[in-house]
Design an enzyme around this catalytic site. Structure first.
Site, PDB file in Angstrom:
ATOM      1  N   HIS A  12      -8.493 -44.099  13.537  1.00 26.76           N
ATOM      2  CA  HIS A  12      -9.306 -42.929  13.156  1.00 26.76           C
ATOM      3  C   HIS A  12      -8.616 -42.242  11.981  1.00 26.76           C
ATOM      4  O   HIS A  12      -7.625 -41.536  12.162  1.00 26.76           O
ATOM      5  CB  HIS A  12      -9.431 -41.952  14.326  1.00 26.76           C
ATOM      6  N   HIS A  14      -9.086 -40.243   7.985  1.00 29.12           N
ATOM      7  CA  HIS A  14      -9.853 -39.647   6.886  1.00 29.12           C
ATOM      8  C   HIS A  14      -9.107 -39.874   5.574  1.00 29.12           C
ATOM      9  O   HIS A  14      -7.932 -39.512   5.458  1.00 29.12           O
ATOM     10  CB  HIS A  14     -10.038 -38.144   7.113  1.00 29.12           C
ATOM     11  N   LYS A  94     -20.234 -44.160  13.506  1.00 32.57           N
ATOM     12  CA  LYS A  94     -19.665 -42.901  13.990  1.00 32.57           C
ATOM     13  C   LYS A  94     -20.756 -41.853  14.156  1.00 32.57           C
ATOM     14  O   LYS A  94     -21.462 -41.497  13.211  1.00 32.57           O
ATOM     15  CB  LYS A  94     -18.606 -42.394  13.003  1.00 32.57           C
ATOM     16  N   HIS A 131     -17.601 -38.176  18.011  1.00 28.83           N
ATOM     17  CA  HIS A 131     -16.888 -36.901  18.033  1.00 28.83           C
ATOM     18  C   HIS A 131     -17.529 -36.089  19.151  1.00 28.83           C
ATOM     19  O   HIS A 131     -18.601 -35.509  18.985  1.00 28.83           O
ATOM     20  CB  HIS A 131     -17.023 -36.177  16.687  1.00 28.83           C
ATOM     21  N   HIS A 165     -10.530 -39.013  19.457  1.00 28.29           N
ATOM     22  CA  HIS A 165      -9.517 -37.945  19.526  1.00 28.29           C
ATOM     23  C   HIS A 165      -9.645 -37.067  20.772  1.00 28.29           C
ATOM     24  O   HIS A 165      -9.860 -35.860  20.692  1.00 28.29           O
ATOM     25  CB  HIS A 165      -9.509 -37.088  18.264  1.00 28.29           C
ATOM     26  N   ASP A 237      -6.592 -39.324  13.300  1.00 29.85           N
ATOM     27  CA  ASP A 237      -7.461 -38.258  12.775  1.00 29.85           C
ATOM     28  C   ASP A 237      -6.734 -37.497  11.664  1.00 29.85           C
ATOM     29  O   ASP A 237      -6.963 -36.303  11.459  1.00 29.85           O
ATOM     30  CB  ASP A 237      -7.901 -37.303  13.880  1.00 29.85           C
TER      31      ASP A 237
END
Length: 330
Positions: A12, A14, A94, A131, A165, A237
């Site tokens: 995960h 970004h 996602k 999420h 997460h 994350d």
């Protein structure tokens, strides 16, 4: 003491775009063999041409490193033709509830509206990443969303679902109730609680969504990670923001851990006499859950202290300036 990790994976991540991507992508690629890339950009990565162009941008930024970006699409109502065309280029899709986190305004408003695409994903064997938060009281948002996971897992029993997460003991308990449920957990949620974020002076660089929870929640997450629960894998994350967007009114959500994650995990697992479980937690479990075979890469860590840099460019990492007991060799 030294340990060697084979093909560590971040499930995960970004990376943003443009100059930020050029800054942070190499910091992950230096120590990870691959990572699942989040699609909540502006505009979102919700079509195949956008996804392929984004992948090329990542590969250009990480050139020279052994690194595989595992791409994801932003959930929307896809046709069968779109999913069949995209399937060989993606690892998962996602799902964001609308407006629940950064750049999620185009997310799902009603679960019923998503069911046709979920059925296609189940049929085509495309995993669903979620999420999982409601819009309720901030400390209860994940717990309130668990019933949604139960609903999806029951209605689509062959759909592989990953609770992203996770932050609560309730989510850990749910893992063992449904065969098709899996989870990722971040490095920071294994270490911090809400007290670290706001118990004294507010620390904006520890503010994230989902927010860190109670010590009992942190302890349940840590216990599952330390025993390398087979349905749990590392997903950092790691979410970079420039310093001026963190140290301001309206602080952006995200903790930046990419360049220090493996040292953090070695330090944490060593303190709990669980280094023998670290390989499964940072790679083995993910390979089983997602069915991926990462490129070969060996990362060596040693129990030599390192000081976390004050910044990486204009991005402040978790625990900037503090010392860790472990470091990456080379």
């Amino acid at each position: 003491m030294k340990i060697k990790l084979k093909s560590p994976l971040d499930m995960h991540l970004h990376l943003r775009e443009g100059e930020m991507l050029k800054l942070v992508a190499p910091l992950t690629a230096q120590t990870f063999a691959g990572a699942i890339i989040m699609p909540n950009l502006v505009p979102p990565v919700d079509n195949l041409p956008r996804l392929l162009a984004y992948r090329e941008e990542i590969l250009a930024a990480t050139a020279g490193e052994v690194f595989e970006p595992y791409m994801t699409l932003f959930f929307r109502n896809y046709t069968r033709e779109e999913l069949e065309a995209a399937r060989e280029h993606i690892t998962a899709i996602k799902l964001y509830p609308a407006g629940i986190t950064t750049n999620s305004e185009g997310g799902v408003k009603e679960l019923a509206d998503a069911e046709a695409t979920l059925a296609l994903m189940e049929e085509l064997g495309i995993p669903l990443l979620v999420h999982g938060e409601t819009n309720g009281f901030v400390m209860d948002r994940e717990r309130e969303f668990l019933s949604v996971y139960e609903q999806i897992a029951t209605k689509f029993p062959r759909l592989k679902i990953v609770m992203e997460h996770i932050t609560t003991a309730h989510a850990v308990d749910l893992l063992d109730r449904f065969e098709n449920l899996h989870a990722t957990v971040t490095a920071h949620h294994l270490i911090i609680t809400l007290d670290d974020v706001a118990g004294g002076m507010l620390n904006p660089h520890l503010f994230c969504k989902p927010i860190a929870k109670r010590p009992t929640d942190r302890d349940a997450l840590l216990a599952a990670a330390l025993r390398a629960h087979p349905k749990l894998s590392l997903g950092t994350d790691s979410a970079p923001h420039p310093q001026h967007k963190k140290e301001c009114c309206g602080c952006a959500a995200g903790v930046f851990t990419a360049p220090i994650t493996l040292a953090l995990m070695a330090d944490l697992f060593a303190k709990h006499d669980a280094l023998d479980k670290l390989q499964a937690f940072v790679s083995g479990n993910a390979q089983q859950i997602y069915g991926v075979t990462p490129p070969e890469k060996i990362v060596t860590l040693r129990d030599t202290a390192m000081t976390i840099p004050a910044s990486y460019g204009d991005v402040i990492p978790m625990w900037a300036g503090k010392q860790l007991g472990w470091s990456v060799v080379g």
